[in-house]
Design a protein around this motif. Structure first.
Motif, mmCIF file in Angstrom:
data_model
loop_
_atom_site.group_PDB
_atom_site.id
_atom_site.type_symbol
_atom_site.label_atom_id
_atom_site.label_comp_id
_atom_site.label_asym_id
_atom_site.label_seq_id
_atom_site.Cartn_x
_atom_site.Cartn_y
_atom_site.Cartn_z
ATOM 1 N N LYS A 164 0.781 -1.069 0.014
ATOM 2 C CA LYS A 164 0.166 0.116 0.111
ATOM 3 C C LYS A 164 0.854 1.140 0.050
ATOM 4 O O LYS A 164 0.689 2.221 -0.854
ATOM 5 C CB LYS A 164 -0.802 0.043 1.334
ATOM 6 C CG LYS A 164 -1.847 1.166 1.083
ATOM 7 C CD LYS A 164 -2.965 1.151 2.252
ATOM 8 C CE LYS A 164 -4.021 2.294 2.107
ATOM 9 N NZ LYS A 164 -3.599 3.494 1.935
ATOM 10 N N GLY A 165 1.796 1.444 0.798
ATOM 11 C CA GLY A 165 2.599 2.495 1.024
ATOM 12 C C GLY A 165 3.652 2.715 -0.285
ATOM 13 O O GLY A 165 3.541 3.856 -0.512
ATOM 14 N N ASP A 169 -0.466 3.728 -2.737
ATOM 15 C CA ASP A 169 -0.564 5.162 -2.563
ATOM 16 C C ASP A 169 0.262 6.180 -3.499
ATOM 17 O O ASP A 169 0.081 7.119 -3.564
ATOM 18 C CB ASP A 169 -0.124 5.409 -0.888
ATOM 19 C CG ASP A 169 -0.926 4.920 0.035
ATOM 20 O OD1 ASP A 169 -2.212 4.362 -0.331
ATOM 21 O OD2 ASP A 169 -0.525 4.722 1.432
ATOM 22 N N ARG A 170 1.067 5.338 -4.173
ATOM 23 C CA ARG A 170 1.771 6.235 -5.232
ATOM 24 C C ARG A 170 1.398 5.772 -6.672
ATOM 25 O O ARG A 170 2.088 6.056 -7.504
ATOM 26 C CB ARG A 170 3.184 5.774 -5.083
ATOM 27 C CG ARG A 170 3.676 6.184 -3.688
ATOM 28 C CD ARG A 170 5.385 5.748 -3.563
ATOM 29 N NE ARG A 170 6.210 6.287 -4.759
ATOM 30 C CZ ARG A 170 6.886 5.575 -5.528
ATOM 31 N NH1 ARG A 170 6.899 4.194 -5.462
ATOM 32 N NH2 ARG A 170 7.554 6.187 -6.507
#
Length: 415
Positions: A164-165, A169-170
């Motif tokens: 996710k990070g 998310d990007r």
């Protein structure tokens, strides 16, 4: 193929739009993301350039067979195309639409070595959050053929998970497309099934597996526990018994007797516990075995199965040599065990007798580890958890015996 599947607009849109370098279907369990992703992958196989390998990656070969190739070979799902999917169980290659496909199990970071030196044009990843980040990075590096694509599915995990990070998310910075699915996005599920599935998840797992949310584990593990509701002073007659044992040497050893009452509820009926720190004396395996068996004689109970901490090899052998019946290694999948116990508590199926003092002390304080959450992991704090672990062993290891007793909410109550 599109005519044989009852696809939602969201599913169809994801199939048509899966043209990015990274294409990710994420969300609730049984929300339709896998069927949509497999359809998109079949179309990608048909269009894949002749150079470069085609890969299917999963936690293990067995999960790849179950989650990927069994659905692909089902004519009820994929019509005549299913006949063009050929795989022999246990083999590390398959043939799909005339192309050779390589199956790679990636149980841990060491699996990264299986990617060294290869060049790929197309990869499908089943349950991406279960892979090591290093493996994922190496896999992307191997997709070097012009137009190469990765298609992946996953249930959500911690919001601090690397997938996710560093990727979801990007998405706006990367060549990445993602589609989020909720349980009600699957048009093939009946309302009764949706209601039944929703009853099996509570708390953290309900938000992840039903709502498809990336949420953090925080606070009390059993936040649904209420002494007023869950603790009883009297027990009904019991129809069946199981025993869970958490074994310790310097830590406490705890045995929790789980019963199925004639009223259709589960009960933590009794507890035996020896804490060498407070007793200032350790017992031998033979002494533990003798005392637990004597305690069971006092209860006039012979449990159908005794589920023992799988790390307690010498103690298990001792119990076996002493003639204790029905010994089995406990299922020690911690998160699944917590989920089973939480489900039983939240549904009102599980009650605890007031005599289980160690268990009653530990349950309210059993909490998620905030440091692990910061790393994107779900782990309880390993402190004062011996009776809780013994209960978890019994409840989860015998889950197939009691899951049918869970109350099913009305379909109107499921969002």
């Amino acid at each position: 193929m599109l005519d044989t599947l009852p696809l939602s607009r969201k599913q169809l849109r994801s199939v048509v739009q899966a043209s990015a370098r990274i294409n990710l279907w994420h969300g609730a369990v049984r929300s339709g993301k896998t069927i949509a992703s497999l359809l998109a992958w079949l179309l990608a196989v048909a269009e894949a350039p002749p150079s470069g390998l085609i890969l299917v990656v999963g936690r293990s070969l067995q999960t790849i067979e179950r989650n990927v190739f069994e659905p692909l070979a089902d004519p009820a799902l994929f019509g005549p195309v299913a006949a063009q999917v050929r795989h022999t169980r246990g083999a590390t290659t398959a043939t799909v639409l005339g192309r050779t496909v390589h199956l790679i199990g990636a149980a841990d970071a060491r699996a990264e070595g299986r990617l060294r030196g290869l060049t790929a044009s197309l990869a499908y990843v089943d349950e991406a959050t279960l892979l090591a980040e290093g493996f994922w990075v190496q896999l992307l590096a191997r997709l070097s053929v012009p137009g190469a694509r990765l298609l992946a599915t996953t249930n959500p995990d911690s919001p601090r998970h690397w997938l996710k990070g560093s990727y979801l998310d990007r998405a706006h910075e990367l060549d990445l497309k993602a589609w989020h699915f909720r349980l009600d996005d699957n048009p093939s599920l009946s309302e009764a099934y949706v209601a039944a599935l929703a009853a099996e998840y509570v708390g953290l797992w309900k938000r992840r597996m039903i709502d498809g949310a990336w949420v953090v584990a925080e606070g009390a593990v059993f936040d649904m526990y209420d002494e007023q509701q869950h603790v009883v002073d009297t027990l009904p007659p019991m129809r069946r018994h199981w025993l869970g044992i958490d074994y310790g040497t310097t830590n406490a050893t705890s045995a929790v007797l789980l019963g199925l009452g004639t009223d259709g509820r589960l009960y933590a009926c009794a507890e035996w516990r020896w804490d060498s720190r407070t007793a200032h004396r350790q017992l031998t395996d033979a002494q533990y075995s003798a005392r637990i068996r004597a305690w069971l004689d006092e209860q006039t109970v012979v449990p159908e199965w005794t589920f023992i901490d799988p790390s307690a090899a010498s103690f298990t052998v001792q119990m076996w040599n002493d003639g204790h019946p029905g010994i089995a290694r406990a299922n020690n999948d911690v998160l699944d065990g917590i989920r089973s116990t939480a489900t039983a508590l939240d549904s009102g199926l599980l009650r605890i007798h007031r005599s289980c003092s160690g268990l009653l002390d530990e349950l309210p304080a059993y909490a998620w580890d905030p440091a692990a959450s910061e790393r994107g992991e779900d782990k309880p704090i390993k402190r004062d958890d011996h009776s809780v672990d013994a209960l978890r062993y019994a409840v989860h290891s015998a889950a197939h015996e009691w899951r049918h007793l869970l109350p099913v909410p009305t379909a109107q109550g499921v969002s």
